[in-house]
Design a protein around this motif. Structure first.
Motif, PDB file in Angstrom:
ATOM      1  N   GLN A 232     -12.779  -5.838  51.138  1.00 25.40           N
ATOM      2  CA  GLN A 232     -13.495  -5.432  49.935  1.00 25.40           C
ATOM      3  C   GLN A 232     -14.299  -4.157  50.177  1.00 25.40           C
ATOM      4  N   LEU A 233     -14.887  -4.058  51.359  1.00 26.53           N
ATOM      5  CA  LEU A 233     -15.648  -2.857  51.701  1.00 26.53           C
ATOM      6  C   LEU A 233     -14.765  -1.620  51.613  1.00 26.53           C
ATOM      7  N   VAL A 234     -13.597  -1.678  52.230  1.00 26.03           N
ATOM      8  CA  VAL A 234     -12.678  -0.534  52.206  1.00 26.03           C
ATOM      9  C   VAL A 234     -12.182  -0.272  50.784  1.00 26.03           C
ATOM     10  N   ASP A 235     -11.880  -1.327  50.070  1.00 22.78           N
ATOM     11  CA  ASP A 235     -11.322  -1.178  48.723  1.00 22.78           C
ATOM     12  C   ASP A 235     -12.266  -0.427  47.788  1.00 22.78           C
ATOM     13  N   GLU A 236     -13.572  -0.560  47.999  1.00 17.79           N
ATOM     14  CA  GLU A 236     -14.509   0.150  47.121  1.00 17.79           C
ATOM     15  C   GLU A 236     -14.484   1.657  47.377  1.00 17.79           C
ATOM     16  N   TYR A 237     -14.167   2.081  48.600  1.00 16.10           N
ATOM     17  CA  TYR A 237     -13.984   3.517  48.861  1.00 16.10           C
ATOM     18  C   TYR A 237     -12.667   4.006  48.274  1.00 16.10           C
ATOM     19  N   LYS A 238     -11.652   3.194  48.384  1.00 19.99           N
ATOM     20  CA  LYS A 238     -10.375   3.556  47.790  1.00 19.99           C
ATOM     21  C   LYS A 238     -10.493   3.711  46.277  1.00 19.99           C
ATOM     22  N   ALA A 239     -11.174   2.761  45.651  1.00 17.29           N
ATOM     23  CA  ALA A 239     -11.332   2.805  44.198  1.00 17.29           C
ATOM     24  C   ALA A 239     -12.094   4.043  43.755  1.00 17.29           C
ATOM     25  N   ALA A 240     -13.036   4.498  44.598  1.00 14.12           N
ATOM     26  CA  ALA A 240     -13.816   5.693  44.282  1.00 14.12           C
ATOM     27  C   ALA A 240     -13.118   6.976  44.729  1.00 14.12           C
ATOM     28  N   ARG A 241     -11.934   6.830  45.308  1.00 11.70           N
ATOM     29  CA  ARG A 241     -11.125   7.969  45.773  1.00 11.70           C
ATOM     30  C   ARG A 241     -11.875   8.812  46.804  1.00 11.70           C
ATOM     31  N   ILE A 242     -12.511   8.126  47.730  1.00 15.46           N
ATOM     32  CA  ILE A 242     -13.198   8.788  48.828  1.00 15.46           C
ATOM     33  C   ILE A 242     -12.233   8.943  49.996  1.00 15.46           C
ATOM     34  N   HIS A 243     -12.094  10.136  50.525  1.00 18.23           N
ATOM     35  CA  HIS A 243     -11.166  10.359  51.634  1.00 18.23           C
ATOM     36  C   HIS A 243     -11.669   9.621  52.872  1.00 18.23           C
ATOM     37  N   PRO A 244     -10.781   8.939  53.591  1.00 23.14           N
ATOM     38  CA  PRO A 244     -11.208   8.175  54.780  1.00 23.14           C
ATOM     39  C   PRO A 244     -11.960   8.996  55.815  1.00 23.14           C
ATOM     40  N   SER A 245     -11.699  10.284  55.906  1.00 23.23           N
ATOM     41  CA  SER A 245     -12.364  11.121  56.905  1.00 23.23           C
ATOM     42  C   SER A 245     -13.874  11.219  56.671  1.00 23.23           C
ATOM     43  N   ARG A 246     -14.325  10.860  55.473  1.00 23.47           N
ATOM     44  CA  ARG A 246     -15.751  10.930  55.146  1.00 23.47           C
ATOM     45  C   ARG A 246     -16.460   9.596  55.397  1.00 23.47           C
ATOM     46  N   VAL A 247     -15.726   8.586  55.850  1.00 22.84           N
ATOM     47  CA  VAL A 247     -16.272   7.234  55.942  1.00 22.84           C
ATOM     48  C   VAL A 247     -16.240   6.747  57.390  1.00 22.84           C
ATOM     49  N   PHE A 248     -17.394   6.328  57.888  1.00 24.19           N
ATOM     50  CA  PHE A 248     -17.502   5.745  59.226  1.00 24.19           C
ATOM     51  C   PHE A 248     -17.900   4.277  59.068  1.00 24.19           C
ATOM     52  N   LEU A 249     -16.905   3.400  58.959  1.00 21.07           N
ATOM     53  CA  LEU A 249     -17.169   1.975  58.849  1.00 21.07           C
ATOM     54  C   LEU A 249     -17.840   1.487  60.128  1.00 21.07           C
ATOM     55  N   GLN A 250     -18.745   0.507  60.006  1.00 19.38           N
ATOM     56  CA  GLN A 250     -19.432  -0.034  61.177  1.00 19.38           C
ATOM     57  C   GLN A 250     -19.455  -1.559  61.138  1.00 19.38           C
ATOM     58  N   SER A 251     -19.467  -2.160  62.323  1.00 19.95           N
ATOM     59  CA  SER A 251     -19.721  -3.593  62.426  1.00 19.95           C
ATOM     60  C   SER A 251     -20.132  -3.945  63.848  1.00 19.95           C
ATOM     61  N   PHE A 252     -20.986  -4.979  63.966  1.00 16.60           N
ATOM     62  CA  PHE A 252     -21.296  -5.553  65.262  1.00 16.60           C
ATOM     63  C   PHE A 252     -20.210  -6.522  65.723  1.00 16.60           C
ATOM     64  N   LEU A 253     -19.333  -6.918  64.812  1.00 20.90           N
ATOM     65  CA  LEU A 253     -18.277  -7.868  65.145  1.00 20.90           C
ATOM     66  C   LEU A 253     -17.008  -7.107  65.501  1.00 20.90           C
ATOM     67  N   PRO A 254     -16.543  -7.181  66.743  1.00 20.53           N
ATOM     68  CA  PRO A 254     -15.345  -6.420  67.123  1.00 20.53           C
ATOM     69  C   PRO A 254     -14.133  -6.793  66.281  1.00 20.53           C
ATOM     70  N   ASP A 255     -14.041  -8.029  65.824  1.00 19.01           N
ATOM     71  CA  ASP A 255     -12.886  -8.422  65.020  1.00 19.01           C
ATOM     72  C   ASP A 255     -12.836  -7.670  63.693  1.00 19.01           C
ATOM     73  N   ASP A 256     -13.991  -7.300  63.142  1.00 18.40           N
ATOM     74  CA  ASP A 256     -13.995  -6.475  61.929  1.00 18.40           C
ATOM     75  C   ASP A 256     -13.382  -5.114  62.231  1.00 18.40           C
ATOM     76  N   VAL A 257     -13.797  -4.520  63.348  1.00 18.37           N
ATOM     77  CA  VAL A 257     -13.274  -3.201  63.737  1.00 18.37           C
ATOM     78  C   VAL A 257     -11.775  -3.286  63.990  1.00 18.37           C
ATOM     79  N   PHE A 258     -11.332  -4.310  64.696  1.00 15.14           N
ATOM     80  CA  PHE A 258      -9.898  -4.469  64.970  1.00 15.14           C
ATOM     81  C   PHE A 258      -9.119  -4.684  63.672  1.00 15.14           C
TER      82      PHE A 258
END
Length: 411
Positions: free
Chosen positions: A241-267
């Motif tokens: 859902q987090l990623v989908d909200e950037y997609k819906a707003a047509r934000i280029h992935p290069s402008r987004v630095f997703l973060q998490s303390f949970l390695p499984d989220d990053v993977f």
């Protein structure tokens, strides 16, 4: 003590950085850092670094990705509010943060913790909402501190948006909910908390940050309720859902630095959303224990093989001291560089006056307590992080501090 003068400064620290109007849109071109950077430089011992920073006092300022806003500008503004976000942008932060939690109706909102509403909003002063908290207010009694626990998942988005942000604090001796909302640290302020500070949904954060022409670093907060939430909202649903909200707003992935303390989220992001996952940030809290620190160093190559390209540990993990008690890059920092992993760190300006850090064994400076005596050493820390550790950026509760350094060194 002699003070230099920074160009583009108007008035005192607070006046120069007062929140723009809530209807403000469009990129900010007149970057203002106020008087705090100048104050910090004035406190430094004489050194080539001090003279370099003094030489930049009249230099025009620009925004910089090296300066990363941590929760807005919470040294003086209520965290994760529109007012704090605009203050961070005015101070030159090139990347803005929204810590992401979810509401009862599964909408994403900006909050540092899923369950911090009792200390960061006025929820306890709103009776019809306070009764919905996971743990309603309990007054101090018989030596036990006052307590409460109010989570974003206790409320709908509409209910969440009806709340007002406040400085993160609580009063353990409180007998009433209103008293509990006090307790602000003496080195913070309520000066910019006189009206109802505006809470944000994640979608609103995207809209504002995009209108300012800046980059995004949303952190998927670790849930404090059992997952799947209400039986069918899974951790992967949340991450997607987090990623989908950037997609819906047509934000280029290069402008987004997703973060998490949970390695499984990053993977998950690396595997399922590689355009975003390639610069996802693994927030590394393993370093909080000596054993975890050693494991983190040993695991560098393994993380790199799994596609992790950016690690973000707390400041202390990247610093050490040498035989002359000078601040230097740590073994963790060296191992990350050897593995080809880039680094970001957190959080500057979160510790209060540095003259107290050694006495309090403060978290962010724990590896260099012997080398830090007062706020004049803050730029020594920033300089080692920038020029020895080679971090990509520094999260700060007052982005102006990092913005000034970055402009001086053309970062």
């Amino acid at each position: 003590m002699k003070f230099t003068t920074i160009a583009l400064v108007v008035g005192a620290l607070g006046n120069a950085n007062a929140a723009p109007s809530r209807g403000h849109h469009g990129s900010i071109r007149n970057i203002q850092v106020g008087v705090r950077p100048d104050y910090l430089v004035s406190m430094m011992d004489d050194s080539p670094l001090k003279r370099k920073l003094e030489s930049c006092s009249e230099k025009p300022l620009r925004k910089t990705d090296f300066s990363v806003s941590h929760r807005g500008a919470p040294l003086q503004f209520p965290e994760h509010t529109k007012e704090g976000l605009y203050a961070a942008a005015r101070q030159g932060a090139g990347i803005l943060e929204c810590d992401v939690a979810f509401t009862k109706d599964r909408q994403l909102v900006c909050r540092h913790s899923q369950c911090d509403l009792h200390t960061t909003t006025n929820v306890l002063a709103v009776p019809e909402l306070a009764k919905k908290c996971t743990k309603p207010f309990t007054p101090a009694k018989d030596g036990k501190p006052a307590s409460a626990k109010c989570c974003t998942s206790d409320f709908t988005l509409a209910e969440f948006k009806s709340l007002c942000g406040k400085m993160d604090s609580s009063l353990s001796s409180a007998k009433t909910p209103e008293e509990y909302l006090g307790g602000v640290a003496a080195w913070r302020t309520t000066l910019y908390d006189q009206t109802c500070s505006t809470l944000m949904s994640h979608k609103e954060f995207i809209e504002i940050t995009n209108s300012l022409g800046l980059k995004f670093t949303p952190e998927l907060k670790t849930p404090q309720v059992p997952m799947p939430f209400e039986g069918d909202y899974t951790q992967e649903d949340y991450a997607q859902q987090l990623v989908d909200e950037y997609k819906a707003a047509r934000i280029h992935p290069s402008r987004v630095f997703l973060q998490s303390f949970l390695p499984d989220d990053v993977f998950y992001w690396i595997r399922r959303e590689p355009a975003f996952g390639r610069q996802a940030v693994y927030l590394d809290e393993r370093v909080d224990t000596p054993k975890g620190y050693e494991q983190a160093i040993a695991d560098m190559n393994n993380l790199a093989r799994k596609g992790v390209k950016i690690l973000a540990p707390p400041i202390f993990a990247l610093l050490s001291t040498d035989s002359r008690n000078r601040i230097v890059a740590s073994e963790y920092a060296k191992a990350a560089r050897k593995a080809g992993i880039k680094l970001i760190t957190w959080s500057l300006e979160r510790s209060g006056p540095l003259k107290d850090v050694a006495k309090n064994k403060e978290y962010y400076y724990q590896s260099v307590l012997s080398a830090v005596k007062d706020d004049g050493d803050m730029y020594e820390v920033v300089d080692v992080l920038a020029r020895q550790v080679n971090v990509l950026g520094i999260f700060s509760d007052w982005p102006a501090t990092v913005t000034y350094y970055a402009n001086c060194f053309r970062l």
